[in-house]
Design a protein around this motif. Structure first.
Motif, PDB file in Angstrom:
ATOM      1  N   ALA A   1       0.834  -1.208   0.000  1.00 47.31           N
ATOM      2  CA  ALA A   1       0.000   0.000   0.000  1.00 47.31           C
ATOM      3  C   ALA A   1       0.871   1.261   0.000  1.00 47.31           C
ATOM      4  CB  ALA A   1      -0.923  -0.004   1.204  1.00 47.31           C
ATOM      5  N   ARG A   2       0.260   2.374  -0.396  1.00 48.10           N
ATOM      6  CA  ARG A   2       0.987   3.658  -0.438  1.00 48.10           C
ATOM      7  C   ARG A   2       1.554   4.051   0.918  1.00 48.10           C
ATOM      8  NH1 ARG A   2      -3.425   7.404  -3.202  1.00 48.10           N
ATOM      9  NH2 ARG A   2      -4.658   5.969  -2.007  1.00 48.10           N
ATOM     10  N   GLY A   3       0.753   3.898   1.968  1.00 51.53           N
ATOM     11  CA  GLY A   3       1.217   4.293   3.297  1.00 51.53           C
ATOM     12  C   GLY A   3       2.468   3.541   3.715  1.00 51.53           C
ATOM     13  N   ASP A   4       2.503   2.246   3.439  1.00 54.02           N
ATOM     14  CA  ASP A   4       3.695   1.454   3.760  1.00 54.02           C
ATOM     15  C   ASP A   4       4.885   1.887   2.909  1.00 54.02           C
ATOM     16  OD1 ASP A   4       2.504  -0.065   5.734  1.00 54.02           O
ATOM     17  OD2 ASP A   4       1.865  -1.641   4.344  1.00 54.02           O
ATOM     18  N   TRP A   5       4.621   2.259   1.656  1.00 54.86           N
ATOM     19  CA  TRP A   5       5.704   2.721   0.794  1.00 54.86           C
ATOM     20  C   TRP A   5       6.358   3.964   1.404  1.00 54.86           C
ATOM     21  CZ3 TRP A   5       6.668   7.090  -2.357  1.00 54.86           C
ATOM     22  CH2 TRP A   5       7.699   6.938  -3.280  1.00 54.86           C
ATOM     23  N   TRP A   6       5.548   4.894   1.888  1.00 55.15           N
ATOM     24  CA  TRP A   6       6.088   6.101   2.520  1.00 55.15           C
ATOM     25  C   TRP A   6       6.756   5.785   3.846  1.00 55.15           C
ATOM     26  CZ3 TRP A   6       6.997  10.396   0.067  1.00 55.15           C
ATOM     27  CH2 TRP A   6       6.216  10.752  -1.026  1.00 55.15           C
ATOM     28  N   ARG A   7       6.088   4.977   4.699  1.00 48.54           N
ATOM     29  CA  ARG A   7       6.629   4.671   6.030  1.00 48.54           C
ATOM     30  C   ARG A   7       7.931   3.885   5.985  1.00 48.54           C
ATOM     31  NH1 ARG A   7       1.172   4.418   7.200  1.00 48.54           N
ATOM     32  NH2 ARG A   7       0.991   2.232   6.634  1.00 48.54           N
ATOM     33  N   LEU A   8       8.090   3.046   4.989  1.00 48.84           N
ATOM     34  CA  LEU A   8       9.306   2.239   4.888  1.00 48.84           C
ATOM     35  C   LEU A   8      10.334   2.846   3.939  1.00 48.84           C
ATOM     36  CD1 LEU A   8       7.607  -1.261   4.663  1.00 48.84           C
ATOM     37  CD2 LEU A   8       8.705  -0.241   6.661  1.00 48.84           C
ATOM     38  N   GLY A   9       9.880   3.429   2.846  1.00 54.05           N
ATOM     39  CA  GLY A   9      10.794   3.941   1.834  1.00 54.05           C
ATOM     40  C   GLY A   9      11.498   5.223   2.214  1.00 54.05           C
ATOM     41  N   LEU A  10      10.778   6.130   2.833  1.00 51.82           N
ATOM     42  CA  LEU A  10      11.391   7.412   3.198  1.00 51.82           C
ATOM     43  C   LEU A  10      12.532   7.237   4.206  1.00 51.82           C
ATOM     44  CD1 LEU A  10      11.130  10.337   2.363  1.00 51.82           C
ATOM     45  CD2 LEU A  10       9.496  10.656   4.210  1.00 51.82           C
ATOM     46  N   PRO A  11      12.334   6.486   5.294  1.00 48.51           N
ATOM     47  CA  PRO A  11      13.474   6.272   6.201  1.00 48.51           C
ATOM     48  C   PRO A  11      14.644   5.529   5.538  1.00 48.51           C
ATOM     49  CG  PRO A  11      11.431   5.688   7.296  1.00 48.51           C
ATOM     50  CD  PRO A  11      11.096   5.945   5.859  1.00 48.51           C
ATOM     51  N   ALA A  12      14.338   4.557   4.671  1.00 49.16           N
ATOM     52  CA  ALA A  12      15.417   3.829   3.989  1.00 49.16           C
ATOM     53  C   ALA A  12      16.189   4.764   3.058  1.00 49.16           C
ATOM     54  CB  ALA A  12      14.848   2.641   3.210  1.00 49.16           C
ATOM     55  N   PHE A  13      15.479   5.642   2.346  1.00 49.36           N
ATOM     56  CA  PHE A  13      16.128   6.588   1.442  1.00 49.36           C
ATOM     57  C   PHE A  13      16.975   7.587   2.223  1.00 49.36           C
ATOM     58  CE2 PHE A  13      16.114  10.423  -1.255  1.00 49.36           C
ATOM     59  CZ  PHE A  13      16.771   9.894  -2.360  1.00 49.36           C
ATOM     60  N   ILE A  14      16.424   8.106   3.311  1.00 47.79           N
ATOM     61  CA  ILE A  14      17.183   9.043   4.154  1.00 47.79           C
ATOM     62  C   ILE A  14      18.399   8.339   4.753  1.00 47.79           C
ATOM     63  CG2 ILE A  14      17.088  10.387   6.296  1.00 47.79           C
ATOM     64  CD1 ILE A  14      14.154  11.056   5.513  1.00 47.79           C
ATOM     65  N   GLY A  15      18.220   7.087   5.166  1.00 43.37           N
ATOM     66  CA  GLY A  15      19.338   6.302   5.697  1.00 43.37           C
ATOM     67  C   GLY A  15      20.432   6.105   4.667  1.00 43.37           C
ATOM     68  N   LEU A  16      20.045   5.855   3.421  1.00 44.40           N
ATOM     69  CA  LEU A  16      21.022   5.671   2.347  1.00 44.40           C
ATOM     70  C   LEU A  16      21.814   6.954   2.113  1.00 44.40           C
ATOM     71  CD1 LEU A  16      22.042   3.684   0.190  1.00 44.40           C
ATOM     72  CD2 LEU A  16      20.289   4.588  -1.327  1.00 44.40           C
ATOM     73  N   ILE A  17      21.129   8.068   2.113  1.00 45.87           N
ATOM     74  CA  ILE A  17      21.823   9.352   1.955  1.00 45.87           C
ATOM     75  C   ILE A  17      22.756   9.597   3.137  1.00 45.87           C
ATOM     76  CG2 ILE A  17      21.489  11.864   1.926  1.00 45.87           C
ATOM     77  CD1 ILE A  17      18.911  11.340   0.316  1.00 45.87           C
TER      78      ILE A  17
END
Length: 130
Positions: free
Chosen positions: A16-32
């Motif tokens: 779902a979209r909500g899970d994409w935001w909740r999981l993807g945003l922290p992972a992307f910020i972590g990668l940066i």
């Protein structure tokens, strides 16, 4: 815990979209953050096989894997295959921007599709939570 591991690292099913935001945003910020911190810690002209480069690879690999897995499951929710995720990643700027719109804001297919059942569960609630 098993469900979270599947969401982060599994490639099958829908997300779902909500899970994409909740999981993807922290992972992307972590990668940066990993790349910035390791780059700052490395000396000028650091060799590709050095400690900081190995540390960057070791810390980035699981984050990249997770971003790919949740992006693919989100494509599945939209009824699209892995080719679309590849397009989002390989087309600079336009592909990246469209991936945020497509995966983060557009509603997934209602009901089951070829990738599995709706991640929202009860099909009658799709319109409420979409």
């Amino acid at each position: 815990m098993k469900l979270l591991a599947w969401k982060l690292f599994g490639f099958g099913g829908r997300l779902a979209r909500g899970d994409w935001w909740r999981l993807g945003l922290p992972a992307f910020i972590g990668l940066i953050a990993v790349n910035l911190l390791v780059t700052v810690g490395a000396g000028p002209g650091e060799a590709a096989y050095s400690g900081p480069a190995f540390l960057r690879l070791a810390l980035s690999a699981p984050l990249i894997w997770a971003l790919y897995a949740i992006g693919l499951k989100r494509c599945h929710d939209r009824g699209k295959g892995r080719f679309w995720l590849l397009m989002f990643v390989l087309v600079p700027v336009l592909g990246w921007g469209w991936s945020v719109i497509e995966l983060g804001f557009l509603r997934g297919q209602a009901g089951a599709n070829r990738f599995g059942p709706s991640p929202l569960g009860d099909e009658s609630l799709d319109d409420v939570f979409a």
